[in-house]
Design an enzyme around this catalytic site. Structure first.
Site, mmCIF file in Angstrom:
data_model
loop_
_atom_site.group_PDB
_atom_site.id
_atom_site.type_symbol
_atom_site.label_atom_id
_atom_site.label_comp_id
_atom_site.label_asym_id
_atom_site.label_seq_id
_atom_site.Cartn_x
_atom_site.Cartn_y
_atom_site.Cartn_z
ATOM 1 N N GLU A 9 0.789 -1.231 0.000
ATOM 2 C CA GLU A 9 0.000 0.000 0.000
ATOM 3 C C GLU A 9 0.820 1.279 0.000
ATOM 4 O OE1 GLU A 9 0.611 -2.113 2.566
ATOM 5 O OE2 GLU A 9 -1.282 -2.049 3.661
ATOM 6 N N ASP A 82 -0.448 -4.665 4.380
ATOM 7 C CA ASP A 82 -0.100 -4.882 5.790
ATOM 8 C C ASP A 82 -0.773 -6.111 6.406
ATOM 9 O OD1 ASP A 82 1.658 -2.824 5.873
ATOM 10 O OD2 ASP A 82 0.316 -1.402 6.867
ATOM 11 N N ASP A 84 -2.705 -7.082 8.731
ATOM 12 C CA ASP A 84 -3.832 -7.079 9.673
ATOM 13 C C ASP A 84 -5.120 -7.046 8.855
ATOM 14 O OD1 ASP A 84 -3.835 -4.513 8.708
ATOM 15 O OD2 ASP A 84 -3.375 -3.548 10.615
ATOM 16 N N GLU A 86 -7.172 -4.728 8.096
ATOM 17 C CA GLU A 86 -7.273 -3.646 7.139
ATOM 18 C C GLU A 86 -6.469 -3.983 5.881
ATOM 19 O OE1 GLU A 86 -6.849 -0.186 9.599
ATOM 20 O OE2 GLU A 86 -7.020 1.093 7.824
ATOM 21 N N TYR A 307 5.863 -5.274 12.803
ATOM 22 C CA TYR A 307 4.618 -4.576 12.521
ATOM 23 C C TYR A 307 4.059 -3.906 13.779
ATOM 24 C CZ TYR A 307 0.235 -3.445 10.266
ATOM 25 O OH TYR A 307 -0.824 -2.769 9.735
ATOM 26 N N ARG A 309 1.076 -2.573 14.471
ATOM 27 C CA ARG A 309 -0.312 -2.713 14.944
ATOM 28 C C ARG A 309 -0.487 -4.113 15.492
ATOM 29 N NH1 ARG A 309 -3.090 0.054 9.890
ATOM 30 N NH2 ARG A 309 -2.786 2.221 10.509
ATOM 31 N N HIS A 354 1.200 -11.595 15.175
ATOM 32 C CA HIS A 354 1.686 -12.667 16.036
ATOM 33 C C HIS A 354 2.769 -12.268 17.018
ATOM 34 C CE1 HIS A 354 5.009 -14.029 13.023
ATOM 35 N NE2 HIS A 354 4.993 -12.743 13.229
#
Ligand SMILES: [Zn+2]
Length: 843
Positions: A9, A82, A84, A86, A307, A309, A354
């Site tokens: 993205e 990403d 997650d 989203e 990551y 988030r 994770h």
């Protein structure tokens, strides 16, 4: 050889990946989200299984088109957004668009996730692609649908009942409620006095402080010393023992362990970035994102953190092994626990990410990467690196000691406490900041022996007052949201920025205060949509979204359950009256009409207190200074002349004196205070002189009419037979003579602004004064030879230069009576006289 298109993205993520993957891979960025719901009613079809109507986001359509073009030339499409929900949803939307454009025929489409962007991790992820997870996608779709349904149905109601342009969000509303409720708590807080008693002593040149814990055998609590009787007893005790000594009764020693905190999750990282670095939560996430997506370290490019988030606190085996080796090498084996430390997530339902936030390699110390980072990146990376490493170090060891002393008898006990660090453990690296508490410091006590006596240097009581709970900071708000289970790693920062963008809250000195509109919106939601701003309900809904993502629940039934009750409530609340929504009754009768209750109302400029009987009664006052700005009322005693009481009051035009009280329709006499006289300078004598105004000076020798001196809204004046003249500043309204008044009245009033009630300003055309006058036929404005009567007598108090210019312009055009409408602009008159200037120069 097959060719690949890899889609991420963000362009910066694409840049990093280009370094790792060979020529076989083309890498393009979608620039964020690619599709969203059509911004219309019915975008979520509640009658058809919540079917969602999407459209390509206009601002990103050129990037989507570029991706579509590139797909044609490759065999494999890898969606590497990403890791997650989203990111999963973006990948799915892209695949749907490509499918609809029939671009995927004969091509492979796969999903790839990077929890860290390092060469090894990326290559491994690309070698192990998977299918898009519809569970994650549906959890995200359900969230979007819920937010849409709430926003699209609640906002129009807010417009009708409160003010146009307002909106309410599903997860922002409980957050707003937290902030408003805290404010109400603070406003209602009544500070309570209490006392503590201490003595200061010294031994071996080390000073110490002990606090009274038991008095006359009674164990003291916070408020034990507060009432007068007990204070008297304590005062007597202080007087008697001030010069005495304290005897060591007991010494208690303990070894305490302090364990490190878990490595960062999104929530704890945001909290510490706010507290330690002074970042906003939003800033913290943006900086973390840049560290995750990759930073150029001279020749190499790498993501520095995993990551960002996440609500997981676990660390991968490889990361643990690397950290343990680093700890032994750098700090020694005393700092290494026997086994890797495992943490448990406080989040009920740790999501799909994770791992905790950690450096991608502990070997990249903050010092070694600092030259390549921005100031903000350096600070955040330093914190993440230390927190992760500290989480795997041994606890700090502290020796605490508590010494009990008796003073003036065995039943009065004082306690002194001390603490010394025996072994720093993880403290060598990292200290967690506290929100609203003071971190205890290393505090050493002298060594005491049981039974020994120590001289008291000072024995004293200290007064305290309880404090209201603190307003939320960004850090404590995130912590509380997480505690309630509201929001998820991806939403904390956006909840906070949305509340600010909507002007429901403001950050003042880094603390949240609700705005007046925020309070009214919150009141509407808590009164009429209680369930939907309930903390537990919101948390439960988040859990249901988690269940969808885990495959434990289907998304349509979750939406259906929500919609059934919510839509019914929307219909029911259509009937609520606007008054009920925007007014909040307070327990006070209107002081003006004495009939109605007062209410807090929302006006254009915020909340104010007004009479519930409006428009019948127009009483209003300020909410904020309810106490300070209580209506001014100073009693000045009886007037000897009239035998009536004089009071000093304040009105819309400033303070004034009133003689007597209103009776029925009869208004009492009122006199404005002269401008230079402050309310607290008014003595009964001055007041009596003022209420005697207007003062009769005698008869005008020419007309035989009364001549008086008085004070008006524009200052002291003399008047006779409808003629008014201001009294010059150096003369006095109380002792001006008839002769002087007659002379003033005889002065010509043609040129300039002499005799004007007020000079409004200069006319832009010729720089001549524009004045406000009171004449036989009422108030008028004057410029040169043009007089224009005010269409409305009351405008005498409010007229501005701009309005006067309109009146004058109209009058000079029509030659007769001018009219003005409020807010009209003096188009012609306001034009600067530039043409004239040019002529002059030319000549
Ligand atoms: Zn009233």
């Amino acid at each position: 050889m097959t060719s690949h298109l890899l889609i991420v993205e963000s362009p910066s993520k694409a840049k990093t990946l280009k370094k790792y993957l060979g020529k076989d891979y083309e890498i393009l960025a979608s620039y964020g989200h690619v599709r969203d719901l059509v911004p219309k009613t019915g975008a979520v079809d509640t009658d058809n299984d919540f079917e969602m109507k999407y459209e390509v986001i206009a601002r990103n359509s050129k990037h989507v088109d570029a991706i579509g073009k590139a797909v044609k030339d490759v065999d494999v499409v890898l969606l590497a957004t990403d890791p997650d929900r989203e990111g999963e949803a973006i990948a799915w939307h892209l695949s749907e668009i490509l499918k609809a454009r029939k671009l995927l025929k004969g091509k492979k489409l796969k999903r790839v996730v990077f929890y860290e962007i390092t060469e090894g991790a990326v290559k491994e992820a690309v070698a192990n692609p998977r299918d898009i997870s519809m569970e994650l996608v549906n959890a995200q779709q359900a969230r979007r649908a819920l937010d849409y349904l709430v926003g699209f149905n609640l906002s129009p109601l807010l417009w009708k009942k409160i003010r146009r342009g307002l909106s309410a969000g599903r997860v922002q509303s409980p957050a707003l409620r937290l902030i408003v409720e805290r404010e109400i708590e603070i406003e209602a807080f009544k500070s309570r006095e209490y006392w503590s008693v201490h003595f200061e002593g010294e031994k071996d040149s080390v000073g110490f402080l002990a606090r009274l814990t038991h008095f006359k055998g009674e164990k003291l609590d916070q408020f034990s010393i507060g009432d007068q009787a007990r204070n008297d007893e304590v005062t007597a005790f202080l007087a008697k023992n001030g010069k005495g000594s304290a005897k060591v009764k007991e010494i208690e020693k303990k070894r305490k362990l302090r364990s490190p905190s878990a490595p960062f999750t999104t929530s704890t990282m945001q909290q510490e970035a706010v507290r330690k670095l002074g970042f906003s939560t939003d800033r913290a996430m943006k900086v973390a994102q840049s560290l995750y997506e990759g930073v150029s370290l001279g020749k190499a490019v790498t993501g520095l953190i995993t990551y960002m988030r996440t609500d997981s606190v676990t660390l991968s085996k490889d990361a643990l092994a690397e950290m343990r080796a680093f700890i032994t090498r750098t700090y020694g084996k005393d700092y290494l626990p026997a086994h890797p430390v495992q943490y448990k997530s406080s989040a009920k339902n740790a999501q799909e990410a994770h791992e905790a936030i950690r450096p991608t390699s502990i070997a990249r110390t903050p010092e070694s990467v600092a030259p390549y980072l921005t100031d903000e990146q350096r600070k955040l990376y330093d914190m993440i690196w230390k927190r992760a490493l500290a989480s795997q170090m041994t606890p700090a060891q502290l020796d605490t000691v508590a010494v009990d002393f008796t003073v003036g008898g065995a039943d009065n006990i004082f306690r002194a406490t001390g603490q010394t660090m025996v072994f720093p453990g993880f403290f060598a690296l990292y200290h967690e900041d506290q929100d609203d508490a003071v971190e205890e410091e290393d505090k050493r006590l002298p060594a005491f022996d049981k039974g020994e006596s120590v001289a008291i240097n000072r024995l004293y009581g200290e007064q305290h007052f309880t404090q209201p709970p603190p307003r939320f900071s960004e850090a404590s708000l995130v912590k509380t949201l997480e505690h309630h289970g509201i929001g998820r790693p991806s939403t904390y920062a956006s909840i906070i920025s949305t509340l600010q963008a909507r002007e429901y809250v403001v950050l003042d000195k880094k603390r949240f205060t609700p705005t007046d509109v925020g309070r009214v919106v919150n009141k509407f939601l808590t009164d009429h949509f209680a369930r939907w701003v309930d903390y537990e309900f919101t948390a439960k809904l988040e859990d249901e979204l988690d269940d969808i993502s885990n495959g434990k629940d289907e998304w349509v039934p979750v939406l259906a359950r929500f919609w059934k009750d919510f839509s019914a409530q929307i219909v029911e609340k259509e009937g609520v009256s606007r008054k009920e929504v925007t007014q909040e009754q307070i327990d006070e009768t209107c002081p003006k009409c004495g009939k109605h209750q007062l209410a807090i109302r929302l006006g254009k400029r915020g909340r104010f207190i007004g009479c519930g009987g409006f428009p019948e009664c127009d009483y209003t006052r300020n909410v904020d200074g309810a106490e300070n700005e209580a209506p001014l009322r100073i009693e000045l005693g009886a007037d000897p002349r009239t035998k009536m009481n004089i009071v000093l009051l304040s009105g819309p035009y400033g303070p004034y004196l009133q003689l007597g009280e209103p009776e029925g329709d009869k208004k009492p006499k009122r006199v404005s205070l002269p401008k230079n006289l402050l309310p607290d300078q008014v003595t009964p004598e001055i007041a009596q002189k003022l209420v005697a105004l207007p003062r009769e000076l005698g008869m005008h020798p020419e007309t035989g009419k009364k001549v008086v001196s008085a004070i008006g809204r524009f200052g002291p004046y003399v008047s006779s037979d409808g003629q008014f003249k201001s009294i010059p500043k150096d003369e006095n309204v109380f002792d001006i003579s008839l002769e002087r008044a007659v002379a003033l009245l005889a002065e010509p009033k043609s040129s300039g602004a002499r005799g004007a009630l007020k000079v409004l300003g200069k006319h832009p055309d010729d720089g001549q004064s524009v004045g406000l006058y009171d004449g036989k036929y009422g108030p008028y404005v004057k410029h040169g030879k043009i007089n224009a009567t005010l269409p409305d007598k009351d405008a005498i108090d409010t007229i501005t230069l701009e309005e006067a210019l309109v009146l004058i312009a109209e009058k000079s055009k029509k030659g007769k009576s001018g009219k003005f409408t409020k807010g009209a602009k003096p188009k012609k008159a306001a034009k600067p006289a530039t043409p004239k200037l040019k002529l002059k120069k030319a000549a």
